[in-house]
Design a protein around this motif. Structure first.
Motif, PDB file in Angstrom:
ATOM      1  N   GLY A  71       0.789  -1.222   0.000  1.00 23.97           N
ATOM      2  CA  GLY A  71       0.000   0.000   0.000  1.00 23.97           C
ATOM      3  C   GLY A  71       0.820   1.271   0.000  1.00 23.97           C
ATOM      4  O   GLY A  71       0.275   2.373   0.103  1.00 23.97           O
ATOM      5  N   GLU A  72       2.147   1.151  -0.130  1.00 24.16           N
ATOM      6  CA  GLU A  72       3.011   2.328  -0.132  1.00 24.16           C
ATOM      7  C   GLU A  72       3.005   2.987  -1.504  1.00 24.16           C
ATOM      8  O   GLU A  72       3.093   2.310  -2.537  1.00 24.16           O
ATOM      9  CB  GLU A  72       4.432   1.953   0.254  1.00 24.16           C
ATOM     10  N   LEU A  73       2.912   4.307  -1.539  1.00 19.73           N
ATOM     11  CA  LEU A  73       2.943   5.054  -2.792  1.00 19.73           C
ATOM     12  C   LEU A  73       4.351   4.993  -3.374  1.00 19.73           C
ATOM     13  O   LEU A  73       5.315   5.418  -2.737  1.00 19.73           O
ATOM     14  CB  LEU A  73       2.534   6.511  -2.542  1.00 19.73           C
ATOM     15  N   ILE A  74       4.484   4.453  -4.585  1.00 18.83           N
ATOM     16  CA  ILE A  74       5.802   4.298  -5.210  1.00 18.83           C
ATOM     17  C   ILE A  74       5.911   5.053  -6.524  1.00 18.83           C
ATOM     18  O   ILE A  74       6.963   5.057  -7.161  1.00 18.83           O
ATOM     19  CB  ILE A  74       6.128   2.811  -5.452  1.00 18.83           C
ATOM     20  N   GLY A  75       4.827   5.706  -6.952  1.00 18.53           N
ATOM     21  CA  GLY A  75       4.880   6.468  -8.189  1.00 18.53           C
ATOM     22  C   GLY A  75       3.710   7.426  -8.289  1.00 18.53           C
ATOM     23  O   GLY A  75       2.633   7.161  -7.752  1.00 18.53           O
ATOM     24  N   VAL A  76       3.935   8.552  -8.948  1.00 19.63           N
ATOM     25  CA  VAL A  76       2.876   9.529  -9.180  1.00 19.63           C
ATOM     26  C   VAL A  76       3.096  10.152 -10.548  1.00 19.63           C
ATOM     27  O   VAL A  76       4.232  10.320 -10.998  1.00 19.63           O
ATOM     28  CB  VAL A  76       2.864  10.613  -8.074  1.00 19.63           C
ATOM     29  N   ALA A  77       2.000  10.455 -11.238  1.00 18.46           N
ATOM     30  CA  ALA A  77       2.092  11.069 -12.560  1.00 18.46           C
ATOM     31  C   ALA A  77       0.850  11.912 -12.796  1.00 18.46           C
ATOM     32  O   ALA A  77      -0.262  11.510 -12.448  1.00 18.46           O
ATOM     33  CB  ALA A  77       2.220  10.007 -13.658  1.00 18.46           C
ATOM     34  N   GLY A  78       1.024  13.099 -13.387  1.00 22.08           N
ATOM     35  CA  GLY A  78      -0.087  14.023 -13.560  1.00 22.08           C
ATOM     36  C   GLY A  78      -0.448  14.268 -15.014  1.00 22.08           C
ATOM     37  O   GLY A  78       0.337  14.026 -15.930  1.00 22.08           O
ATOM     38  N   LEU A  79      -1.671  14.761 -15.195  1.00 23.20           N
ATOM     39  CA  LEU A  79      -2.181  15.121 -16.515  1.00 23.20           C
ATOM     40  C   LEU A  79      -3.116  16.307 -16.346  1.00 23.20           C
ATOM     41  O   LEU A  79      -3.979  16.303 -15.469  1.00 23.20           O
ATOM     42  CB  LEU A  79      -2.937  13.946 -17.144  1.00 23.20           C
ATOM     43  N   ARG A  80      -2.937  17.340 -17.183  1.00 23.43           N
ATOM     44  CA  ARG A  80      -3.827  18.503 -17.126  1.00 23.43           C
ATOM     45  C   ARG A  80      -4.246  18.922 -18.531  1.00 23.43           C
ATOM     46  O   ARG A  80      -3.497  18.733 -19.495  1.00 23.43           O
ATOM     47  CB  ARG A  80      -3.146  19.680 -16.434  1.00 23.43           C
ATOM     48  N   LEU A  94       9.083   8.490  -9.641  1.00 26.25           N
ATOM     49  CA  LEU A  94       9.048   7.113  -9.152  1.00 26.25           C
ATOM     50  C   LEU A  94      10.021   6.957  -7.998  1.00 26.25           C
ATOM     51  O   LEU A  94      11.099   7.553  -7.994  1.00 26.25           O
ATOM     52  CB  LEU A  94       9.452   6.132 -10.270  1.00 26.25           C
ATOM     53  N   ALA A  95       9.631   6.144  -7.022  1.00 23.17           N
ATOM     54  CA  ALA A  95      10.566   5.792  -5.964  1.00 23.17           C
ATOM     55  C   ALA A  95      11.746   5.049  -6.580  1.00 23.17           C
ATOM     56  O   ALA A  95      11.595   4.348  -7.594  1.00 23.17           O
ATOM     57  CB  ALA A  95       9.870   4.920  -4.920  1.00 23.17           C
ATOM     58  N   GLN A  96      12.907   5.182  -5.978  1.00 24.00           N
ATOM     59  CA  GLN A  96      14.112   4.560  -6.523  1.00 24.00           C
ATOM     60  C   GLN A  96      13.920   3.064  -6.756  1.00 24.00           C
ATOM     61  O   GLN A  96      14.290   2.524  -7.802  1.00 24.00           O
ATOM     62  CB  GLN A  96      15.292   4.796  -5.572  1.00 24.00           C
ATOM     63  N   ARG A  97      13.313   2.379  -5.818  1.00 18.85           N
ATOM     64  CA  ARG A  97      13.152   0.925  -5.929  1.00 18.85           C
ATOM     65  C   ARG A  97      12.110   0.518  -6.960  1.00 18.85           C
ATOM     66  O   ARG A  97      12.026  -0.656  -7.318  1.00 18.85           O
ATOM     67  CB  ARG A  97      12.784   0.340  -4.568  1.00 18.85           C
ATOM     68  N   ALA A  98      11.321   1.480  -7.447  1.00 20.61           N
ATOM     69  CA  ALA A  98      10.291   1.167  -8.441  1.00 20.61           C
ATOM     70  C   ALA A  98      10.771   1.392  -9.864  1.00 20.61           C
ATOM     71  O   ALA A  98      10.062   1.067 -10.822  1.00 20.61           O
ATOM     72  CB  ALA A  98       9.041   2.018  -8.181  1.00 20.61           C
ATOM     73  N   GLN A  99      11.972   1.903 -10.028  1.00 19.12           N
ATOM     74  CA  GLN A  99      12.470   2.200 -11.365  1.00 19.12           C
ATOM     75  C   GLN A  99      12.970   0.933 -12.059  1.00 19.12           C
ATOM     76  O   GLN A  99      13.382  -0.016 -11.409  1.00 19.12           O
ATOM     77  CB  GLN A  99      13.576   3.254 -11.276  1.00 19.12           C
ATOM     78  N   GLY A 100      12.899   0.945 -13.377  1.00 18.53           N
ATOM     79  CA  GLY A 100      13.366  -0.190 -14.158  1.00 18.53           C
ATOM     80  C   GLY A 100      12.422  -1.368 -14.180  1.00 18.53           C
ATOM     81  O   GLY A 100      12.798  -2.466 -14.594  1.00 18.53           O
TER      82      GLY A 100
END
Length: 221
Positions: A71-80, A94-100
């Motif tokens: 349940g930890e937030l590991i990425g966020v991305a926006g659109l407008r 992205l969190a470091q551990r979520a990359q790649g």
């Protein structure tokens, strides 16, 4: 690593700010800022007030979040919505551990699908000129370079501008291809309710479209 996507709201601002801090500071350090300068600029430009402003515009941004199994937030991305028939992708961290792990591509596809479902025909993106990984990803999804811009708020950062045109002319495809690759689960109730109420002004639409929430619900669950 199973990932769950949902739309973020005001109650998630502390999590968003915490996630953004480290990667945003790294970008500024790469551009030549000192550690103290990087911390101060991120606090000023990506702090709670700035995130709240994104969500409280007359036509609010959509902020997508990705969470891991715990349940930890590991990425966020926006659109407008940025103009007639157009949207802008922004704030992808992205969190470091979520990359790649394919999460960046999943965020790109999610936002492109949403813009298309809202009847928009072009999506713009700006990324740091040093961010080769995002540039390659954008090119692989049909974006083309549309110019360069010196940052007015982050001295030393040069933005590379990209554009993905003719979204409404795309051949039909199964949405969420990259989402499946990262074992994604779209949290349909939370995501669909937020996206279905996305404020896309009538003058900004270029084509008749399905409800954004319907599009979100069509992704693999």
């Amino acid at each position: 690593m199973p990932v769950t996507f949902s739309a973020l709201t005001r109650v998630h601002i502390p999590e968003i700010v915490q996630l953004i801090a480290a990667p945003a500071q790294r970008m500024l350090l790469d551009a030549g800022a000192t550690p103290n300068e990087a911390v101060a600029r991120v606090q000023r430009l990506k702090g709670p007030a700035q995130i709240l402003q994104m969500l409280d515009r007359p036509h609010p941004d959509v902020l997508f979040g990705a969470r891991d199994e715990a349940g930890e937030l590991i990425g966020v991305a926006g659109l407008r919505v940025s103009g007639p028939g157009q949207a802008e992708m922004h704030t992808m961290y992205l969190a470091q551990r979520a990359q790649g792990r394919g999460l960046g591509r999943a965020f790109f596809e999610l936002r492109l699908d949403h813009a298309r479902a809202c009847g928009l025909d072009a999506v713009h993106l700006r990324t740091a000129a040093s961010n080769v990984r995002v540039q390659r990803l954008a090119a692989s999804l049909g974006f083309t370079v549309d110019g360069w811009l010196d940052s007015t708020t982050m001295p030393g950062v040069v933005w590379q501008l990209w554009k993905r045109a003719q979204l409404q002319s795309d051949a039909p495809r199964v949405p969420g291809t990259a989402l499946a690759a990262v074992d994604a689960r779209v949290h349909a109730p939370a995501l669909a309710s937020t996206l279905a109420s996305t404020h896309v002004p009538a003058h900004a639409r270029t084509h008749a479209s399905a409800r954004a929430g319907d599009r979100a619900l069509s992704m693999p669950a």
